[in-house]
Scaffold this motif. Sequence first.
Motif, short mmCIF file in Angstrom:
data_model
loop_
_atom_site.label_atom_id
_atom_site.label_comp_id
_atom_site.label_asym_id
_atom_site.label_seq_id
_atom_site.Cartn_x
_atom_site.Cartn_y
_atom_site.Cartn_z
N GLU A 1 0.75 -1.10 0.15
CA GLU A 1 -0.07 0.01 0.02
C GLU A 1 1.03 1.23 -0.08
OE1 GLU A 1 -3.18 0.21 -0.40
OE2 GLU A 1 -3.18 -1.89 -0.60
N LEU A 2 0.44 2.40 -0.39
CA LEU A 2 0.98 3.66 -0.50
C LEU A 2 2.22 3.77 0.61
CD1 LEU A 2 1.66 6.51 -1.92
CD2 LEU A 2 -0.60 7.37 -0.74
N GLY A 3 1.44 4.08 1.87
CA GLY A 3 2.29 4.52 2.97
C GLY A 3 3.61 3.38 3.17
N ASP A 4 3.02 2.15 3.20
CA ASP A 4 4.07 1.03 3.30
C ASP A 4 5.13 1.20 2.27
OD1 ASP A 4 3.15 0.26 5.45
OD2 ASP A 4 1.67 -1.38 4.48
N ALA A 5 4.84 1.20 1.16
CA ALA A 5 5.79 1.59 -0.16
C ALA A 5 6.63 2.62 0.05
CB ALA A 5 5.05 1.26 -1.53
N LEU A 6 6.15 3.68 0.32
CA LEU A 6 7.01 4.84 0.67
C LEU A 6 8.19 4.81 1.74
CD1 LEU A 6 4.39 7.79 -0.29
CD2 LEU A 6 6.38 7.24 -1.63
N ASN A 7 7.46 4.27 2.86
CA ASN A 7 8.15 3.99 3.97
C ASN A 7 9.35 2.92 3.84
OD1 ASN A 7 6.98 5.90 5.39
ND2 ASN A 7 5.31 4.63 6.43
N GLU A 8 9.10 1.97 2.79
CA GLU A 8 10.13 0.97 2.46
C GLU A 8 11.02 1.78 1.60
OE1 GLU A 8 9.91 -3.48 0.94
OE2 GLU A 8 9.71 -1.87 -1.07
N LEU A 9 10.87 2.83 0.84
CA LEU A 9 11.91 3.58 0.28
C LEU A 9 12.64 4.33 1.11
CD1 LEU A 9 11.10 4.92 -3.45
CD2 LEU A 9 12.54 5.99 -1.89
N ILE A 10 12.05 5.14 2.04
CA ILE A 10 12.64 6.04 2.90
C ILE A 10 13.41 4.90 3.78
CG2 ILE A 10 12.32 7.56 5.08
CD1 ILE A 10 9.44 7.97 3.74
N ALA A 11 13.39 3.82 4.28
CA ALA A 11 14.14 2.96 5.17
C ALA A 11 15.36 2.74 4.29
CB ALA A 11 13.51 1.73 5.44
N GLU A 12 15.22 2.32 2.85
CA GLU A 12 16.35 2.02 2.19
C GLU A 12 17.15 2.88 1.91
OE1 GLU A 12 14.80 0.46 -1.62
OE2 GLU A 12 13.97 -1.25 -0.77
N ASN A 13 16.78 4.16 1.99
CA ASN A 13 17.75 5.47 1.61
C ASN A 13 18.54 5.80 2.80
OD1 ASN A 13 18.15 7.70 -0.30
ND2 ASN A 13 17.38 8.96 1.38
N ALA A 14 17.67 5.64 4.17
CA ALA A 14 18.47 5.96 5.35
C ALA A 14 19.53 4.75 5.38
CB ALA A 14 17.45 5.81 6.39
N ALA A 15 19.06 3.51 5.24
CA ALA A 15 20.25 2.46 5.43
C ALA A 15 21.35 2.85 4.30
CB ALA A 15 19.56 1.12 5.04
N ALA A 16 21.24 3.57 3.37
CA ALA A 16 22.22 3.76 2.35
C ALA A 16 23.07 4.85 2.70
CB ALA A 16 21.70 3.66 1.00
N GLY A 17 22.60 5.35 4.01
CA GLY A 17 23.44 6.75 4.39
C GLY A 17 22.82 8.03 4.02
N TRP A 18 21.64 8.08 3.48
CA TRP A 18 20.86 9.04 3.01
C TRP A 18 21.71 9.96 2.08
CZ3 TRP A 18 15.88 9.03 4.19
CH2 TRP A 18 14.94 9.89 3.95
N PRO A 19 21.78 9.39 0.78
CA PRO A 19 22.51 9.87 -0.29
C PRO A 19 21.73 11.32 -0.86
CG PRO A 19 21.63 7.97 -1.08
CD PRO A 19 21.59 7.98 0.30
N ALA A 20 20.58 11.08 -0.80
CA ALA A 20 19.52 12.06 -1.38
C ALA A 20 18.42 12.35 -0.37
CB ALA A 20 19.27 11.78 -2.72
#
Length: 221
Positions: free
Chosen positions: A76-95
């Motif tokens: 669902e929308l929120g879960d899909a977005l939060n998954e992407l946010i978590a991935e970005n955070a795990a990568a060191g927040w490159p953007a």
Amino acid sequence: MPRPIHCVVPFKSSGCKRRLSSLLSSEQRWLLAVAMLRDVLRALRSIEMVTVLARPGMSEDLIGDLNASLRFSELELGDALNELIAENAAAGWPADLLIVMADLPLICEEDVLGIIRVPGDVVLAPGRGGGTNMILIRDGRFRTRYIGLSFAKHQREAEELGIETGYYYSYRAGCDIDEPGDLIEIMLHSNGEARALLERFGLSIVESEGRARLKRIQADG
């Protein structure tokens, strides 16, 4: 030096815009949703990284001529977005992440640059009726809450995290298209694909009792 911006545009590729069913057929609503998405992507042309977040099955041909990639998710929308946010955070927040809804055909490059200029760990652009139409996230702890009155929920999320919240107010960014009357705003204030499509459907604006109203002048050809 500011971080790059990665823009994410969630797109509902099935059962879209059902509240417009009194005026538009299922096929017409789908075509309008795609046209609005394409108008939004054109407004994002100054952003190097743009991702359309959709359910599996959406054809890349729909946006192949625009500066965007596709990411598929069954969530669902929120879960899909939060998954992407978590991935970005795990990568060191490159953007930093800029979330822009796909039903904002009035926005222009000025709105995109405008929200980026607002300071804050998270910047919220409200929609009508309590929604959140754009979010700029600079802190990887923040998570979206896209259920119900999301604007107030996003404010509480930032407050509970103790992060600074900024706000971007814009008529264009606040004008999401959900109800039949909203189509008038496209006809009055847009020169993009969505307006051209509505005209192709035979819709035009007439004045009635001093107010703008939609009128169908011909069948969709």
